[in-house]
Design a protein around this motif. Structure first.
Motif, PDB file in Angstrom:
ATOM      1  N   ARG A  78     -25.261 -11.302-129.769  1.00 21.54           N
ATOM      2  CA  ARG A  78     -25.071 -11.409-128.382  1.00 21.54           C
ATOM      3  C   ARG A  78     -24.511 -12.323-128.223  1.00 21.54           C
ATOM      4  N   GLU A  79     -24.518 -13.501-128.737  1.00 18.11           N
ATOM      5  CA  GLU A  79     -23.635 -14.609-128.062  1.00 18.11           C
ATOM      6  C   GLU A  79     -22.127 -14.456-128.224  1.00 18.11           C
ATOM      7  N   SER A  80     -22.048 -14.127-129.024  1.00 17.78           N
ATOM      8  CA  SER A  80     -20.521 -13.636-129.681  1.00 17.78           C
ATOM      9  C   SER A  80     -19.474 -12.939-129.067  1.00 17.78           C
ATOM     10  N   ILE A  81     -20.863 -11.715-128.174  1.00 14.91           N
ATOM     11  CA  ILE A  81     -19.955 -10.760-127.200  1.00 14.91           C
ATOM     12  C   ILE A  81     -19.720 -11.545-126.252  1.00 14.91           C
ATOM     13  N   ASP A  82     -20.683 -12.225-125.787  1.00 12.83           N
ATOM     14  CA  ASP A  82     -20.172 -13.087-124.576  1.00 12.83           C
ATOM     15  C   ASP A  82     -18.777 -13.984-124.295  1.00 12.83           C
ATOM     16  N   TRP A  83     -19.202 -14.316-125.673  1.00  9.47           N
ATOM     17  CA  TRP A  83     -17.688 -15.222-126.195  1.00  9.47           C
ATOM     18  C   TRP A  83     -16.504 -14.396-126.254  1.00  9.47           C
ATOM     19  N   ASN A  84     -16.549 -13.030-126.750  1.00 10.29           N
ATOM     20  CA  ASN A  84     -15.396 -11.925-126.798  1.00 10.29           C
ATOM     21  C   ASN A  84     -15.571 -11.319-125.549  1.00 10.29           C
ATOM     22  N   GLU A  85     -15.562 -11.762-124.452  1.00  4.80           N
ATOM     23  CA  GLU A  85     -15.379 -10.865-122.892  1.00  4.80           C
ATOM     24  C   GLU A  85     -15.269 -12.360-122.177  1.00  4.80           C
ATOM     25  N   LYS A  86     -16.023 -13.686-122.908  1.00  4.95           N
ATOM     26  CA  LYS A  86     -14.132 -14.283-121.882  1.00  4.95           C
ATOM     27  C   LYS A  86     -13.089 -14.676-121.762  1.00  4.95           C
ATOM     28  N   SER A  87     -13.404 -14.572-123.736  1.00  3.16           N
ATOM     29  CA  SER A  87     -11.926 -14.684-124.045  1.00  3.16           C
ATOM     30  C   SER A  87     -10.751 -13.143-123.547  1.00  3.16           C
ATOM     31  N   ARG A  88     -11.271 -12.548-123.933  1.00  2.00           N
ATOM     32  CA  ARG A  88     -10.086 -11.346-122.854  1.00  2.00           C
ATOM     33  C   ARG A  88      -9.851 -11.544-121.550  1.00  2.00           C
TER      34      ARG A  88
END
Length: 125
Positions: A78-88
């Protein structure tokens, strides 16, 4: 007779998470210092933690210990989903990379939940 499911590298959730973590590593390694130091380190830690927690849970003896680490993996996911969104949003990854990572992260919970269910049903201790 050898039971293939009991080998860590045969567990689909682990293999998928491990492959994804290396995919993301190869993207982040080329970022500039500031991006790596802020988002990159956090993203790498969270994504690496998915397969690491699956491996640690696999190595535990008792059912409750195994499941606890599989659930930790879910939290890291779930944390990785957040970082993926921020990276985009911050334009650190392109749309193709974003969608590939997002698809993997959205499918992994089903695999981890299967592992939890299997462990819960098949192990007695």
């Amino acid at each position: 007779m050898e039971n293939k499911f009991l080998e860590l590298d045969k567990i689909y959730a682990y293999k998928r998470a491990f492959t994804l973590s290396n995919y993301i590593w190869n993207i982040i390694i080329s970022w500039d210092f500031f991006s790596k130091d802020t988002v990159g380190k956090q993203f790498t830690r969270s994504i690496d933690s998915i397969s690491a927690n699956l491996a640690e849970g696999y190595g535990r003896y008792h059912k409750k210990d195994k499941i606890k680490f599989y659930r930790y993996a879910m939290g890291s996911l779930r944390e990785s989903i957040d970082w993926n969104e921020k990276s985009r949003i911050r334009k650190l990854i392109n749309e193709e990379q974003y969608f590939h990572i997002n698809n993997e992260l959205r499918e992994l919970p089903q695999e981890i939940n299967y592992l939890i269910k299997f462990t819960n049903e098949k192990l007695t201790i």
